[in-house]
Design a protein around this motif. Structure first.
Motif, PDB file in Angstrom:
ATOM      1  N   PRO A 188       0.297  -2.618  -4.247  1.00 46.04           N
ATOM      2  CA  PRO A 188       0.407  -3.792  -3.383  1.00 46.04           C
ATOM      3  C   PRO A 188       1.829  -4.336  -3.321  1.00 46.04           C
ATOM      4  O   PRO A 188       2.460  -4.560  -4.356  1.00 46.04           O
ATOM      5  CB  PRO A 188      -0.545  -4.814  -4.038  1.00 46.04           C
ATOM      6  CG  PRO A 188      -1.471  -3.996  -4.881  1.00 46.04           C
ATOM      7  CD  PRO A 188      -0.670  -2.828  -5.350  1.00 46.04           C
ATOM      8  N   ALA A 189       2.310  -4.568  -2.121  1.00 46.84           N
ATOM      9  CA  ALA A 189       3.659  -5.112  -1.957  1.00 46.84           C
ATOM     10  C   ALA A 189       3.772  -6.478  -2.626  1.00 46.84           C
ATOM     11  O   ALA A 189       4.839  -6.836  -3.145  1.00 46.84           O
ATOM     12  CB  ALA A 189       4.005  -5.211  -0.474  1.00 46.84           C
ATOM     13  N   ALA A 190       2.671  -7.227  -2.639  1.00 42.41           N
ATOM     14  CA  ALA A 190       2.678  -8.560  -3.252  1.00 42.41           C
ATOM     15  C   ALA A 190       2.924  -8.498  -4.758  1.00 42.41           C
ATOM     16  O   ALA A 190       3.315  -9.490  -5.371  1.00 42.41           O
ATOM     17  CB  ALA A 190       1.356  -9.269  -2.976  1.00 42.41           C
ATOM     18  N   GLU A 191       2.716  -7.316  -5.353  1.00 36.83           N
ATOM     19  CA  GLU A 191       2.944  -7.141  -6.788  1.00 36.83           C
ATOM     20  C   GLU A 191       4.278  -6.468  -7.065  1.00 36.83           C
ATOM     21  O   GLU A 191       4.548  -6.044  -8.198  1.00 36.83           O
ATOM     22  CB  GLU A 191       1.799  -6.332  -7.397  1.00 36.83           C
ATOM     23  CG  GLU A 191       0.450  -7.038  -7.322  1.00 36.83           C
ATOM     24  CD  GLU A 191      -0.680  -6.193  -7.885  1.00 36.83           C
ATOM     25  OE1 GLU A 191      -0.390  -5.217  -8.615  1.00 36.83           O
ATOM     26  OE2 GLU A 191      -1.846  -6.502  -7.598  1.00 36.83           O
ATOM     27  N   GLY A 192       5.116  -6.343  -6.042  1.00 43.21           N
ATOM     28  CA  GLY A 192       6.457  -5.812  -6.238  1.00 43.21           C
ATOM     29  C   GLY A 192       6.604  -4.324  -6.013  1.00 43.21           C
ATOM     30  O   GLY A 192       7.708  -3.787  -6.163  1.00 43.21           O
ATOM     31  N   TYR A 193       5.527  -3.648  -5.642  1.00 45.57           N
ATOM     32  CA  TYR A 193       5.633  -2.205  -5.375  1.00 45.57           C
ATOM     33  C   TYR A 193       6.419  -1.983  -4.081  1.00 45.57           C
ATOM     34  O   TYR A 193       6.291  -2.739  -3.118  1.00 45.57           O
ATOM     35  CB  TYR A 193       4.244  -1.582  -5.244  1.00 45.57           C
ATOM     36  CG  TYR A 193       3.494  -1.493  -6.543  1.00 45.57           C
ATOM     37  CD1 TYR A 193       3.610  -0.376  -7.362  1.00 45.57           C
ATOM     38  CD2 TYR A 193       2.660  -2.538  -6.957  1.00 45.57           C
ATOM     39  CE1 TYR A 193       2.921  -0.300  -8.560  1.00 45.57           C
ATOM     40  CE2 TYR A 193       1.969  -2.468  -8.152  1.00 45.57           C
ATOM     41  CZ  TYR A 193       2.096  -1.346  -8.954  1.00 45.57           C
ATOM     42  OH  TYR A 193       1.418  -1.271 -10.141  1.00 45.57           O
ATOM     43  N   MET A 194       7.228  -0.917  -4.070  1.00 48.15           N
ATOM     44  CA  MET A 194       8.022  -0.646  -2.867  1.00 48.15           C
ATOM     45  C   MET A 194       7.798   0.746  -2.291  1.00 48.15           C
ATOM     46  O   MET A 194       8.150   1.010  -1.143  1.00 48.15           O
ATOM     47  CB  MET A 194       9.511  -0.826  -3.154  1.00 48.15           C
ATOM     48  CG  MET A 194      10.100   0.170  -4.106  1.00 48.15           C
ATOM     49  SD  MET A 194      11.902  -0.036  -4.250  1.00 48.15           S
ATOM     50  CE  MET A 194      12.261   1.088  -5.595  1.00 48.15           C
ATOM     51  N   GLY A 195       7.217   1.674  -3.074  1.00 46.87           N
ATOM     52  CA  GLY A 195       7.039   3.019  -2.546  1.00 46.87           C
ATOM     53  C   GLY A 195       8.380   3.666  -2.261  1.00 46.87           C
ATOM     54  O   GLY A 195       9.185   3.888  -3.150  1.00 46.87           O
ATOM     55  N   HIS A 196       8.602   3.975  -0.976  1.00 50.56           N
ATOM     56  CA  HIS A 196       9.861   4.583  -0.516  1.00 50.56           C
ATOM     57  C   HIS A 196      10.135   5.950  -1.140  1.00 50.56           C
ATOM     58  O   HIS A 196      11.292   6.351  -1.295  1.00 50.56           O
ATOM     59  CB  HIS A 196      11.047   3.637  -0.717  1.00 50.56           C
ATOM     60  CG  HIS A 196      11.337   2.823   0.510  1.00 50.56           C
ATOM     61  ND1 HIS A 196      12.522   2.881   1.193  1.00 50.56           N
ATOM     62  CD2 HIS A 196      10.561   1.974   1.203  1.00 50.56           C
ATOM     63  CE1 HIS A 196      12.466   2.074   2.242  1.00 50.56           C
ATOM     64  NE2 HIS A 196      11.292   1.514   2.278  1.00 50.56           N
ATOM     65  N   SER A 197       9.060   6.675  -1.493  1.00 50.22           N
ATOM     66  CA  SER A 197       9.229   8.072  -1.882  1.00 50.22           C
ATOM     67  C   SER A 197       9.911   8.802  -0.739  1.00 50.22           C
ATOM     68  O   SER A 197       9.655   8.520   0.431  1.00 50.22           O
ATOM     69  CB  SER A 197       7.869   8.705  -2.164  1.00 50.22           C
ATOM     70  OG  SER A 197       7.202   8.038  -3.212  1.00 50.22           O
TER      71      SER A 197
END
Length: 289
Positions: free
Chosen positions: A222-231
């Motif tokens: 979740p983006a709200a939890e600071g995850y950014m992905g961007h693999s």
């Protein structure tokens, strides 16, 4: 041409079996789609939660999952880099325990061709994880050519790449568990997307400055939890070939033309310079191309 499946998955807290099952489903889908290699993120079986009372006991079961990935690679005839495992090792004589963050390269016959323990630990890891401080960064012969592996924060150190390039690595794989919140309140106050900028710039720079292909496989969440992905996957000349634009879970199969690596080297001559007897830095490119 290599078809590389980059699997950006969300490791649910402490749900090893569920996370493993989702990873297996992604890998089967990748193999069915013709991928040569499937890459998972760092700590993909569970989040890094050392304060949880079950954390260390769960880290003792890493070998079962590694064996399962070896069997899956052979069954599906696909190479696998299974992200990384938090591995608990116990010295039977002294009963001393050592926790390491480790990744592997498994070939399409289920054989382990390479193993790497994370050297540059992220700050929260350092109190409990043992880094491979004095070990050289290993490079491996694989069906995809010479491969080097790093983990997450290793990306920040160009020296790690140079050590792998000096051994002839042309493809460098980087499983990661990297969140926007890793920039801390200090960095996020300056720029909430600071570490996204960091990743996008660094992955492409490493590809150009080392005439190599770079596969960066990050966790989702979740983006709200600071995850950014961007693999993402990058090569010289082309820059970023493919990138996850969100932090959502999913898979992308990227066609990587490794001829680009050789073409870039013919222009930039980085490996050639590193191979010269009078090369003025520590790392020398010592293998024939």
């Amino acid at each position: 041409m290599h078809k590389i499946a980059v699997i950006q998955m969300h490791p649910k807290p402490r749900e090893l079996e569920q996370n493993h099952s989702r990873a297996v489903a992604f890998i089967r889908e990748a193999a069915a789609s013709g991928a040569n290699l499937a890459v998972l993120p760092e700590y993909h079986l569970r989040d890094f939660d050392p304060e949880n009372e079950n954390f260390r006991s769960q880290c003792a079961h890493w070998k079962n999952y590694l064996d399962a990935y070896c069997a899956l690679a052979k069954e599906c005839h696909i190479c696998i880099v299974p992200g990384s495992f938090a591995e608990l090792h116990r010295n039977e004589e002294t009963q001393e325990e050592r926790l390491v963050n480790c990744t592997y390269f498994i070939d399409h016959n289920g054989a382990i061709l390479g193993r790497y323990e994370k050297k540059n630990l992220w700050h929260p890891e350092r109190p409990i994880v043992t880094g491979s401080i004095h070990d050289a960064h290993p490079c491996f012969e694989t069906p995809l050519g010479k491969v080097g592996m790093l983990i997450c924060w290793d990306l920040a150190f160009p020296e790690a790449f140079k050590e792998l390039i000096a051994q002839g690595a042309q493809l460098i794989i980087v499983p990661a568990f990297w969140k926007l919140t890793d920039a801390s309140e200090v960095g996020m106050k300056r720029n909430p997307l600071s570490d996204q900028v960091f990743i996008d710039a660094t992955v492409v720079s490493r590809a150009f400055e080392n005439t190599c292909a770079v596969v960066f496989c990050n966790v989702a969440g979740p983006a709200a939890e600071g995850y950014m992905g961007h693999s993402q996957v990058a090569v010289p000349f082309m820059g970023c070939l493919e990138k996850f634009s969100t932090s959502e879970e999913g898979m992308k199969i990227v066609d990587v033309d490794m001829d680009i690596v050789e073409e870039a080297e013919s222009v930039y001559k980085i490996r050639e310079d590193m191979g010269k007897q009078n090369w003025h830095y520590m790392y020398r490119h010592t293998t024939s191309r």
